[in-house]
Design an enzyme around this catalytic site. Structure first.
Site, short mmCIF file in Angstrom:
data_model
loop_
_atom_site.label_atom_id
_atom_site.label_comp_id
_atom_site.label_asym_id
_atom_site.label_seq_id
_atom_site.Cartn_x
_atom_site.Cartn_y
_atom_site.Cartn_z
N CYS A 92 0.87 -1.18 0.00
CA CYS A 92 0.00 0.00 0.00
C CYS A 92 0.90 1.22 0.00
CB CYS A 92 -0.90 0.00 1.24
SG CYS A 92 -1.92 1.46 1.35
N LEU A 93 1.10 1.78 -1.19
CA LEU A 93 1.96 2.96 -1.31
C LEU A 93 1.34 3.85 -2.38
CD1 LEU A 93 4.58 4.38 -0.47
CD2 LEU A 93 5.77 3.12 -2.23
#
Lengths: 199, 190
Positions: A92-93
């Site tokens: 999750c970036l």
């Protein structure tokens, strides 16, 4: 359009090979096929983090619409981190999603991932269990992340207490990784992990 | 001895030459990369520059802006940009042939303003409602009589003719004009 993607990866690949980060062994990039669509990345765990000393392997898939859309990246090496799924390695970036910009390169992506390892964002988690532990019991999180780095990424910190507890679960007939996940999720309380595994 | 030292010199010189050549080549490369498109990393074709100063091929930038219609940002610095607000770069050696198969619309033309003529003084501005005269009465003993001329002063423009506000303003200004006349005559009489 596949043409521009391949062209760019070719150039970026050269750029990464020549970069000083590669010289310092901080990042690595390898081609997996001739069409420049699949690559293997590697980042070193940043110093002064639980990931120090570990090497984390990444799977990089370059879409046909690259660089207008971000590459698809996930961790192959198992890792204990609030923003990385401990099950799938999904990351999750923001820059790998809506904050992607066409001028970013594989080099900047790898460096951003390295930065993510040193600065977790528990408020925007990918792995809720890890994020909760990070917020509620930071020391326990660090211990667990260090242990995972040791086991899966070749980190130097051996935690015999963790290993003992896992061994006891293995003796009960539980698979090693499953045992590790259960113990990690329940703050290494053997009773609670056992309870969860046999319920 | 002397001969051996001189050969050493020549060897060194040769080595120096050898080292210099690749360096100059690298410098050339660096110069080239100054003009690389930030998206395709190739030398910019139909080059355009965003307002934030970043160089792109027009087809590359166009496709980037098409990919994310609701997020028009610079691919380098994420400043807000738009298709219309880019500056085309016309180099001397640029080819003018355009491939009709290209689906990308032509890049926006450069914007040029004519050189300003020498006499740019536009008068006192009587014509465009910038001349105001006001007359005030101060209640404070030292401020009996105040009048100001505002030439070229920026004030809100008068309300358009025919509206309610315009009528009221006209009415007020007449009242104040009469008041001023009455006051002046009183001053003269006294």
């Amino acid at each position: 359009m596949a043409n521009i993607a391949a062209q760019r990866i070719k150039r970026e690949f050269k750029e990464v090979i020549k970069s000083e980060e590669v010289a310092k062994c901080a990042i690595k990039l390898e081609l997996l096929n001739d069409s420049y669509t699949e690559l293997k990345g590697e980042i070193a765990g940043p110093p002064d983090t639980p990931y120090e000393g570990g090497n984390f392997v990444l799977e990089i898939r370059v879409p046909e619409t690259y660089p207008f859309n971000p590459p698809k990246v996930r961790f192959i090496t198992k890792i204990w981190h609030p923003n990385i799924s401990s099950v799938t390695g999904a990351i999750c970036l923001d820059i790998l999603k809506d904050q992607w910009a066409a001028a970013m390169t594989l080099r900047t992506v790898l460096l951003s991932l390295q930065a993510l390892l040193s600065a977790a964002e528990p408020d925007d988690p990918q792995d809720a269990v890890v994020a909760r532990q990070y917020k509620e019991n930071l020391e326990m999180f660090k211990l667990t992340a260090k242990h995972w780095t040791n086991v899966y990424a070749g980190g130097p910190f051996v935690n015999s207490d963790c290993d003992d507890k896992i061994k006891r679960l293995i003796d009960m007939g539980i698979e090693e990784h499953q045992a590790r996940v259960a113990l990690s999720s329940y703050n290494w309380v053997l009773e609670r992990a056992t309870e969860q595994l046999f319920s | 001895m002397a001969s051996s030292s001189s050969t050493e010199h020549t060897v060194k010189d040769n080595a120096g030459d050898g080292a210099q050549n690749p360096e100059t080549k690298e410098e050339d490369k660096k110069d080239d990369s100054m003009f690389e498109c930030n998206i395709c990393l190739d030398t910019a074709r139909d080059a355009v520059v965003s307002m934030c100063g970043h160089l792109f091929c027009w087809p590359c930038l166009h496709q980037w802006l098409e990919t994310r219609p609701n997020r028009q940002v610079c691919p380098v610095c994420k400043a807000a940009i738009s298709k219309e607000k880019v500056v085309p770069l016309y180099g001397r050696g640029s080819s003018k042939q355009e491939d009709p198969r290209e689906k990308v619309p032509p890049r926006p033309a450069g914007q040029r303003t004519e050189q300003e003529p020498g006499n740019s003084f536009s008068g006192f501005g009587f014509g465009d409602n910038t001349f105001h005269m006001s007359f005030g009465i101060g209640a404070f003993p030292f401020g009996f009589f105040t009048s100001t001329f505002n030439i070229g002063d920026q004030r809100p423009h008068a309300a358009p003719q025919g509206t309610q506000q315009h009528m009221e303003e006209q009415f007020l200004s007449k009242i104040f004009l009469w008041l001023a006349i009455v006051f002046l005559t009183w001053l003269l009489m006294a």
